[in-house]
Design a protein around this motif. Structure first.
Motif, PDB file in Angstrom:
ATOM      1  N   VAL A   9       0.838  -1.207   0.000  1.00 57.77           N
ATOM      2  CA  VAL A   9       0.000   0.000   0.000  1.00 57.77           C
ATOM      3  C   VAL A   9       0.870   1.254   0.000  1.00 57.77           C
ATOM      4  O   VAL A   9       0.624   2.207  -0.751  1.00 57.77           O
ATOM      5  CB  VAL A   9      -0.951   0.020   1.211  1.00 57.77           C
ATOM      6  CG1 VAL A   9      -1.716   1.338   1.275  1.00 57.77           C
ATOM      7  CG2 VAL A   9      -1.917  -1.154   1.146  1.00 57.77           C
ATOM      8  N   LEU A  10       1.909   1.255   0.821  1.00 63.71           N
ATOM      9  CA  LEU A  10       2.754   2.437   0.968  1.00 63.71           C
ATOM     10  C   LEU A  10       3.593   2.689  -0.284  1.00 63.71           C
ATOM     11  O   LEU A  10       3.691   3.822  -0.756  1.00 63.71           O
ATOM     12  CB  LEU A  10       3.654   2.284   2.183  1.00 63.71           C
ATOM     13  CG  LEU A  10       4.374   3.533   2.694  1.00 63.71           C
ATOM     14  CD1 LEU A  10       3.391   4.677   2.918  1.00 63.71           C
ATOM     15  CD2 LEU A  10       5.121   3.216   3.992  1.00 63.71           C
ATOM     16  N   SER A  11       4.182   1.651  -0.849  1.00 62.12           N
ATOM     17  CA  SER A  11       5.043   1.827  -2.028  1.00 62.12           C
ATOM     18  C   SER A  11       4.252   2.159  -3.286  1.00 62.12           C
ATOM     19  O   SER A  11       4.792   2.747  -4.234  1.00 62.12           O
ATOM     20  CB  SER A  11       5.878   0.563  -2.265  1.00 62.12           C
ATOM     21  OG  SER A  11       5.048  -0.552  -2.512  1.00 62.12           O
ATOM     22  N   SER A  12       2.974   1.815  -3.308  1.00 62.76           N
ATOM     23  CA  SER A  12       2.164   2.042  -4.509  1.00 62.76           C
ATOM     24  C   SER A  12       2.046   3.526  -4.863  1.00 62.76           C
ATOM     25  O   SER A  12       1.880   3.882  -6.029  1.00 62.76           O
ATOM     26  CB  SER A  12       0.763   1.449  -4.321  1.00 62.76           C
ATOM     27  OG  SER A  12       0.062   2.144  -3.293  1.00 62.76           O
ATOM     28  N   GLY A  13       2.128   4.390  -3.864  1.00 62.75           N
ATOM     29  CA  GLY A  13       1.988   5.826  -4.116  1.00 62.75           C
ATOM     30  C   GLY A  13       3.098   6.366  -4.999  1.00 62.75           C
ATOM     31  O   GLY A  13       2.846   6.964  -6.051  1.00 62.75           O
ATOM     32  N   TYR A  14       4.353   6.171  -4.588  1.00 63.58           N
ATOM     33  CA  TYR A  14       5.488   6.664  -5.366  1.00 63.58           C
ATOM     34  C   TYR A  14       5.596   5.935  -6.708  1.00 63.58           C
ATOM     35  O   TYR A  14       5.929   6.542  -7.726  1.00 63.58           O
ATOM     36  CB  TYR A  14       6.786   6.500  -4.584  1.00 63.58           C
ATOM     37  CG  TYR A  14       6.957   7.492  -3.450  1.00 63.58           C
ATOM     38  CD1 TYR A  14       6.385   8.761  -3.505  1.00 63.58           C
ATOM     39  CD2 TYR A  14       7.719   7.171  -2.326  1.00 63.58           C
ATOM     40  CE1 TYR A  14       6.550   9.668  -2.477  1.00 63.58           C
ATOM     41  CE2 TYR A  14       7.898   8.075  -1.294  1.00 63.58           C
ATOM     42  CZ  TYR A  14       7.314   9.325  -1.367  1.00 63.58           C
ATOM     43  OH  TYR A  14       7.491  10.225  -0.344  1.00 63.58           O
TER      44      TYR A  14
END
Length: 226
Positions: free
Chosen positions: A67-72
């Motif tokens: 979830v967190l890495s999907s943003g960048y």
């Protein structure tokens, strides 16, 4: 373009002039978090999309690292597509529809009158550029949007580290999730990643669209000629 974006993103008063573009960039970034959370079985508790305090997606459950890495990663991929549009008018024409819709969607959550007026202005520019030199101006518009998205980590970290925005950067969230690695290290890793991707998409654009301006205009004229 990166220097101009950094200035407009952070300088008081002036930064309000690109609010619609910031909302588009932040909105896509948060949409990537939302999509990853839903795909990994999570539940969305709260969404914030604001040009002044940044974006935030509060999630319950799901796979935190994904979830967190999907943003960048999502910002990089969309930015890369818009960067490629800087080399080809037909691609720029197609992506202009993505930008046109993307500029309007954040207004569902934003009621600021100045932002609404500016959004209409940017939409007007988008339409007007279709008629400038057979839509060649769209390439520069798309390239600007591409740089803004593909280097999102730079603006995100600057907001967090230097301007103390309310919402933490994803680099800070990575440090909370994986405390053995500091936020500055995570920021460096993601900045290197996005710079490498920017260079990669630029090289791809150079080699993938080896056509003359005349050929480009002829190709672009096959899709809604102007």
């Amino acid at each position: 373009m990166a220097v101009i974006i950094f200035g407009f993103w952070n300088v008081p008063v002036v930064r309000n002039l690109i609010n619609p573009l910031k909302l588009f960039t932040i909105g896509w970034h948060e949409l990537c978090h939302i999509s990853a959370a839903i795909l990994s079985g999570g539940r969305i508790l709260k969404i914030t999309i604001d040009p002044h305090v940044g974006g935030a997606t509060i999630v319950e459950g799901g796979t935190p690292g994904f979830v967190l890495s999907s943003g960048y990663i999502g910002s990089t991929l969309l930015g890369g597509a818009f960067v490629l549009a800087g080399w080809d008018t037909l691609v720029a024409k197609i992506l202009s529809f993505v930008l046109g819709v993307g500029l309007v969607l954040p207004l569902v959550l934003v009621r600021d009158k100045l932002t609404i007026v500016l959004t209409l202005c940017y939409e007007g520019l988008l339409v007007g550029f279709w008629f400038v030199d057979h839509a060649q101006a769209l390439r520069w518009y798309c390239l600007f949007i591409g740089v803004m998205n593909i280097l999102f980590v730079v603006w995100d970290v600057a907001d967090d580290r230097f301007f103390h925005k309310t919402n933490d950067s994803d680099a800070t969230q990575f440090a909370i999730l994986y405390p053995r690695i500091g936020a500055h290290v995570w920021a460096t890793i993601w900045i290197i990643f996005q710079l490498a991707c920017l260079a990669g998409f630029a090289v791809l654009g150079i080699y993938a669209f080896k056509i003359t301006p005349e050929q480009m205009n002829e190709q672009a004229a096959s899709f809604l000629p102007t």
